[in-house]
Design an enzyme around this catalytic site. Structure first.
Site, PDB file in Angstrom:
ATOM      1  N   ASN A   1       0.842  -1.201   0.000  1.00  0.00           N
ATOM      2  CA  ASN A   1       0.000   0.000   0.000  1.00  0.00           C
ATOM      3  C   ASN A   1       0.878   1.251   0.000  1.00  0.00           C
ATOM      4  OD1 ASN A   1       0.552   0.814   2.849  1.00  0.00           O
ATOM      5  ND2 ASN A   1      -0.351  -1.199   3.214  1.00  0.00           N
TER       6      ASN A   1
ATOM      7  N   LYS B   1       8.740 -16.773 -11.026  1.00  0.00           N
ATOM      8  CA  LYS B   1       8.001 -15.621 -11.527  1.00  0.00           C
ATOM      9  C   LYS B   1       6.736 -16.084 -12.266  1.00  0.00           C
ATOM     10  CE  LYS B   1       8.496 -11.677 -14.510  1.00  0.00           C
ATOM     11  NZ  LYS B   1       9.123 -11.229 -15.731  1.00  0.00           N
TER      12      LYS B   1
ATOM     13  N   ILE C   1      -2.634  -7.743  14.162  1.00  0.00           N
ATOM     14  CA  ILE C   1      -1.599  -7.642  15.204  1.00  0.00           C
ATOM     15  C   ILE C   1      -2.158  -6.914  16.425  1.00  0.00           C
ATOM     16  CG2 ILE C   1       0.702  -6.718  15.713  1.00  0.00           C
ATOM     17  CD1 ILE C   1       1.189  -6.834  12.607  1.00  0.00           C
TER      18      ILE C   1
ATOM     19  N   PHE D   1      -4.381   3.109  14.976  1.00  0.00           N
ATOM     20  CA  PHE D   1      -4.657   4.117  13.955  1.00  0.00           C
ATOM     21  C   PHE D   1      -5.763   3.573  13.055  1.00  0.00           C
ATOM     22  CE2 PHE D   1      -1.616   7.750  13.560  1.00  0.00           C
ATOM     23  CZ  PHE D   1      -1.039   7.591  14.814  1.00  0.00           C
TER      24      PHE D   1
ATOM     25  N   LYS E   1     -11.812  -3.560  18.445  1.00  0.00           N
ATOM     26  CA  LYS E   1     -10.459  -4.076  18.669  1.00  0.00           C
ATOM     27  C   LYS E   1     -10.033  -3.941  20.133  1.00  0.00           C
ATOM     28  CE  LYS E   1      -8.732  -3.442  13.973  1.00  0.00           C
ATOM     29  NZ  LYS E   1      -7.513  -3.455  13.172  1.00  0.00           N
TER      30      LYS E   1
HETATM   31  N1  CTP Z   1      -3.687  -3.486  12.150  1.00  0.00           N
HETATM   32  C1  CTP Z   1      -2.894  -4.508  12.661  1.00  0.00           C
HETATM   33  N2  CTP Z   1      -2.827  -5.712  11.994  1.00  0.00           N
HETATM   34  C2  CTP Z   1      -3.529  -5.912  10.874  1.00  0.00           C
HETATM   35  C3  CTP Z   1      -4.335  -4.864  10.348  1.00  0.00           C
HETATM   36  C4  CTP Z   1      -4.399  -3.678  11.009  1.00  0.00           C
HETATM   37  O1  CTP Z   1      -2.241  -4.319  13.685  1.00  0.00           O
HETATM   38  N3  CTP Z   1      -3.418  -7.079  10.250  1.00  0.00           N
HETATM   39  C5  CTP Z   1      -3.765  -2.217  12.902  1.00  0.00           C
HETATM   40  C6  CTP Z   1      -3.217  -1.011  12.183  1.00  0.00           C
HETATM   41  O2  CTP Z   1      -1.827  -0.844  12.478  1.00  0.00           O
HETATM   42  C7  CTP Z   1      -4.048   0.116  12.766  1.00  0.00           C
HETATM   43  C8  CTP Z   1      -5.365  -0.554  13.054  1.00  0.00           C
HETATM   44  O3  CTP Z   1      -5.120  -1.945  13.101  1.00  0.00           O
HETATM   45  O4  CTP Z   1      -3.538   0.576  13.986  1.00  0.00           O
HETATM   46  C9  CTP Z   1      -6.466  -0.269  12.087  1.00  0.00           C
HETATM   47  O5  CTP Z   1      -6.045  -0.506  10.768  1.00  0.00           O
HETATM   48  P1  CTP Z   1      -7.027  -0.233   9.546  1.00  0.00           P
HETATM   49  O6  CTP Z   1      -6.356  -0.684   8.297  1.00  0.00           O
HETATM   50  O7  CTP Z   1      -7.546   1.166   9.611  1.00  0.00           O
HETATM   51  O8  CTP Z   1      -8.258  -1.130   9.912  1.00  0.00           O
HETATM   52  P2  CTP Z   1      -8.560  -2.612   9.667  1.00  0.00           P
HETATM   53  O9  CTP Z   1      -8.679  -3.290  10.982  1.00  0.00           O
HETATM   54  O10 CTP Z   1      -7.590  -3.208   8.721  1.00  0.00           O
HETATM   55  O11 CTP Z   1     -10.012  -2.540   9.051  1.00  0.00           O
HETATM   56  P3  CTP Z   1     -10.478  -1.973   7.597  1.00  0.00           P
HETATM   57  O12 CTP Z   1      -9.342  -2.201   6.656  1.00  0.00           O
HETATM   58  O13 CTP Z   1     -11.686  -2.808   7.301  1.00  0.00           O
HETATM   59  O14 CTP Z   1     -10.822  -0.542   7.786  1.00  0.00           O
END
Ligand code: CTP
Length: 435
Positions: free
Chosen positions: A232, A311, A329, A345, A363
């Site tokens: 990303n 590949k 996580i 975040f 969460k």
């Molecule tokens: N996060 C994490 N592990 C993951 C995905 C997300 O620790 N596998 C943490 C990110 O570091 C952030 C928070 O979860 O602090 C929210 O991440 P975000 O991408 O906004 O939300 P998601 O839980 O992934 O939900 P969505 O993508 O549906 O908005």
């Protein structure tokens, strides 16, 4: 708006006309000694880094330093005439050298040459800078810079050990290619690193002294084959700024970082990872003895079910990828019985507050910082704005500002909430060391 963390006056955050500003070194008196070495050219940038953090900088040059760089440069950058002689009647009339030694709240010698360090050890008073070092009661910090063989010499090493015993703080030197063409330890640290390291010395212990903070930052990469990955747009800038701000607030910081094009923040231990699985493993490993987890990383939510060994060749007109969920996580740490204070975040393109509030609860976080992401917003750009929500219905908006300033404001806000939570908890063990 302004707020300050309890008992830590240095941690005020000011907002003037909507611009948050890092008050870290505001009004602090730094006496910057510049001695003779090629690294003296970097001291000009160091003045800028200190001034931009609010410090008042008085430059004092040795005679040898003047062979490398002109005083006019320092005068222009610091806004003060440079001092370089004990015998300058006009300068002494304006502020005598003993007065100057008392004015200093920190004496920083950068670069500190081998000769100057030797003079410091012997308590010489044969020029203005050495005299000031003898006469001041302020902490003395040196950033050595010299040829690697001069640094390795037993005389220099004995001098350094004497200085350390006398509580002189030594920053660096770094290792690498030197101006003389040799390679090894002896390079002066970079100006930003020096500024980062002296900031906590100037402003006292800070609200997170004695606390260990674990921060995740950057994107993750999920491999498709040996040459391709799913990732990303996260640049890691916000997470790195948060790491720096926690370090400046006195914390021991461990930064678990995905692949980014950023230098490790000074004084922060970095653990480099690539995939979500590696980030999860690194966080589990670093979790013991951690009091706060701040998850700024844009972790991939999905990874390819299969990673091709070779590949993937261009054959069919379309290609479908089967993806599977990665472990969350943040949620996995939040589910632990003994867990740190957790700040997550939320990256959202719409209904920011609603989604962030839902994530805070789902969460089981203590606090969540919501970004609006999308075209030229938050990801991979220099500034950001945050909506911060915490348990119990708290809410704050941090106005758009450069990420470094925003991070300072955020860390001050986390400090108030963390301390409030600690005060209200009958069982102090809940957020004590986990190891
Ligand atoms: N996060 C994490 N592990 C993951 C995905 C997300 O620790 N596998 C943490 C990110 O570091 C952030 C928070 O979860 O602090 C929210 O991440 P975000 O991408 O906004 O939300 P998601 O839980 O992934 O939900 P969505 O993508 O549906 O908005």
């Amino acid at each position: 708006m302004a707020f300050a963390c309890d008992g830590h006056i240095g941690w005020a955050w000011h907002e003037t006309a909507g611009v948050a500003d890092n008050a870290g070194m505001r009004g602090k008196h730094v006496l910057l000694g510049v001695t003779g070495g090629i690294a003296a050219y970097k001291s000009a940038e160091l003045v800028r880094r200190l001034v931009e953090r609010g410090a008042e900088v008085q430059v004092v040059m040795t005679a040898a330093a003047r062979e490398f760089i002109g005083a006019t440069t320092f005068q222009a950058l610091s806004g003060r005439p440079v001092r370089d002689s004990l015998w300058d009647a006009n300068a002494e009339a304006a502020m005598g050298h003993i007065e100057l030694a008392r004015w200093a709240e920190l004496v920083l010698v950068a670069p500190a040459s081998a000769d100057f360090l030797a003079r410091l050890v012997h308590g010489r008073a044969d020029d203005l800078l050495a005299t000031l070092c003898l006469a001041t009661t302020a902490p003395i910090v040196v950033a050595p810079a010299m040829n690697q063989q001069m640094w390795a010499n037993a005389a220099t090493q004995a001098n350094m050990s004497t200085l350390r015993q006398r509580a002189v703080q030594v920053l660096g030197p770094a290792s690498g290619e030197q101006a003389c063409g040799e390679v090894g330890p002896g390079r002066m640290l970079e100006p930003t690193e020096i500024a980062d390291l002296v900031e906590p010395l100037l402003i006292g212990p800070g609200p997170f002294s004695g606390k260990r903070v674990l921060i995740t930052a950057g994107p993750t990469r999920e491999c498709l084959d040996p040459v391709r990955f799913v990732s990303n747009r996260s640049s890691g800038k916000m997470g790195y700024a948060v790491a720096q701000a926690f370090r400046a607030a006195g914390a021991e910081v461990v930064l678990v970082s995905g692949p980014v094009a950023l230098a490790a923040p000074a004084g922060v231990r970095c653990v480099w990872v690539e995939s979500a699985a590696q980030m999860y493993a690194a966080v589990q490993q670093e979790l013991p003895a951690t009091q706060l987890l701040v998850a700024t990383a844009a972790v991939a939510d999905y990874r390819p079910v299969e990673v091709a060994e070779r590949k993937i060749k261009k054959k069919a007109e379309t290609l479908s990828l089967e993806l599977t969920r990665t472990t969350d996580i943040l949620a996995s740490v939040a589910a632990l019985a003994q867990r740190p204070y957790i700040v997550g975040f939320a990256a959202e393109t719409d209904a920011v507050e609603q989604h962030a509030r839902e994530k805070l609860l789902r969460k089981n976080l203590d606090m969540i910082c919501a970004n609006e992401v999308g075209a030229a917003k938050a990801f991979d750009c220099e500034d950001n704005a945050l909506l911060v929500l915490w348990r119990g219905g708290g809410r704050a908006e941090l106005a758009r500002a450069p990420k470094r300033e925003l991070a300072t404001a955020l860390v001050a806000l986390i400090a108030t909430q963390y301390q409030a939570r600690a005060r209200s908890e009958p069982q102090p063990e809940r957020r004590q060391d986990l190891g």
